[in-house]
Design a protein around this motif. Structure first.
Motif, PDB file in Angstrom:
ATOM      1  N   GLU A   1       4.924  30.471 -29.671  1.00 35.60           N
ATOM      2  CA  GLU A   1       3.975  29.539 -30.291  1.00 35.60           C
ATOM      3  C   GLU A   1       4.473  28.120 -30.034  1.00 35.60           C
ATOM      4  O   GLU A   1       5.513  27.716 -30.539  1.00 35.60           O
ATOM      5  CB  GLU A   1       3.853  29.813 -31.795  1.00 35.60           C
ATOM      6  CG  GLU A   1       3.067  28.776 -32.580  1.00 35.60           C
ATOM      7  CD  GLU A   1       1.707  28.438 -32.005  1.00 35.60           C
ATOM      8  OE1 GLU A   1       1.481  27.230 -31.718  1.00 35.60           O
ATOM      9  OE2 GLU A   1       0.880  29.343 -31.850  1.00 35.60           O
TER      10      GLU A   1
ATOM     11  N   GLY B   1       4.724  33.327 -32.631  1.00 38.10           N
ATOM     12  CA  GLY B   1       3.722  33.493 -31.590  1.00 38.10           C
ATOM     13  C   GLY B   1       3.715  34.920 -31.085  1.00 38.10           C
ATOM     14  O   GLY B   1       4.671  35.661 -31.254  1.00 38.10           O
TER      15      GLY B   1
ATOM     16  N   CYS C   1       6.697  32.259 -38.503  1.00 44.60           N
ATOM     17  CA  CYS C   1       5.471  32.922 -38.077  1.00 44.60           C
ATOM     18  C   CYS C   1       5.676  34.432 -37.991  1.00 44.60           C
ATOM     19  O   CYS C   1       6.046  35.069 -38.969  1.00 44.60           O
ATOM     20  CB  CYS C   1       4.997  32.308 -36.759  1.00 44.60           C
ATOM     21  SG  CYS C   1       3.322  32.735 -36.253  1.00 44.60           S
TER      22      CYS C   1
END
Length: 182
Positions: A13, A72, A103
């Motif tokens: 990400e 990501g 994340c």
């Protein structure tokens, strides 16, 4: 001086990875972007190519004080599948060294069993991969030597928490103010 490695896998990400590196460098922390691929050029989840500083095999982890994993997909999955990185993470955990993940990337720590008894957060829906953790629905969660965060929108707060832990709250607040972070 603290030395930190942010690990890049194909499909990382971009907002998270670059925000972390940027803020840590503003704090004058020695941060290295490390590719876990065979190339220093790594492509993010949104097709942005980043040239990292080092390949995984070039890092002397004895000199590193913190491992950071941006999220990501499929970046987090690729981090989870890298045997060498996973060995270093387990070694850091056993030595009481700092770890950070944002994340989907906290799933790497969950899969290694190092979140058992720790508080942690992740991108919504990835909590099921945080084996043994007490799930906390907060933007940034610190539990002992592990810092986790929820996603792209929390990347600045995550990076500032790392600065605070490594170099103090005064510097983190100064950077926050200079960036007009509310």
């Amino acid at each position: 001086m603290e030395k930190v490695c942010v690990h890049f896998a194909e499909g990382f990400e971009e907002i998270e990875a670059i925000t972390i590196v940027d803020i840590l460098r503003r704090a004058e922390i020695d941060v290295k972007m490390v590719s876990i691929t065979k190339s220093k050029i790594v492509t993010g989840a949104h097709k942005i190519k980043i040239t990292t500083d080092l390949l995984f095999e070039e890092v002397n982890y004895d000199e590193v004080s913190m491992i950071i994993l941006p999220g990501g997909m499929p970046g987090s999955k690729n981090l989870k599948e890298h045997v060498g990185l996973n060995e270093k993470i387990k070694e850091f955990y056993k030595k009481g060294k700092k770890l950070g993940a944002i994340c989907a990337a906290p799933m790497v720590y969950g899969g290694l069993g190092i979140l058992k008894g720790e508080k942690a957060t992740s991108y919504p829906g990835f909590e099921v991969y945080l084996d043994g953790a007490t799930i906390v629905n907060e933007e940034v969660v610190t539990s002992n030597k592990i810092i986790t965060s929820q996603g792209p929108g929390t990347a600045i707060k995550f990076a500032l928490k790392i600065v605070s832990d490594l170099k103090g709250e005064k510097l983190a607040n100064s950077i926050k103010e200079g960036m007009i972070v509310k």
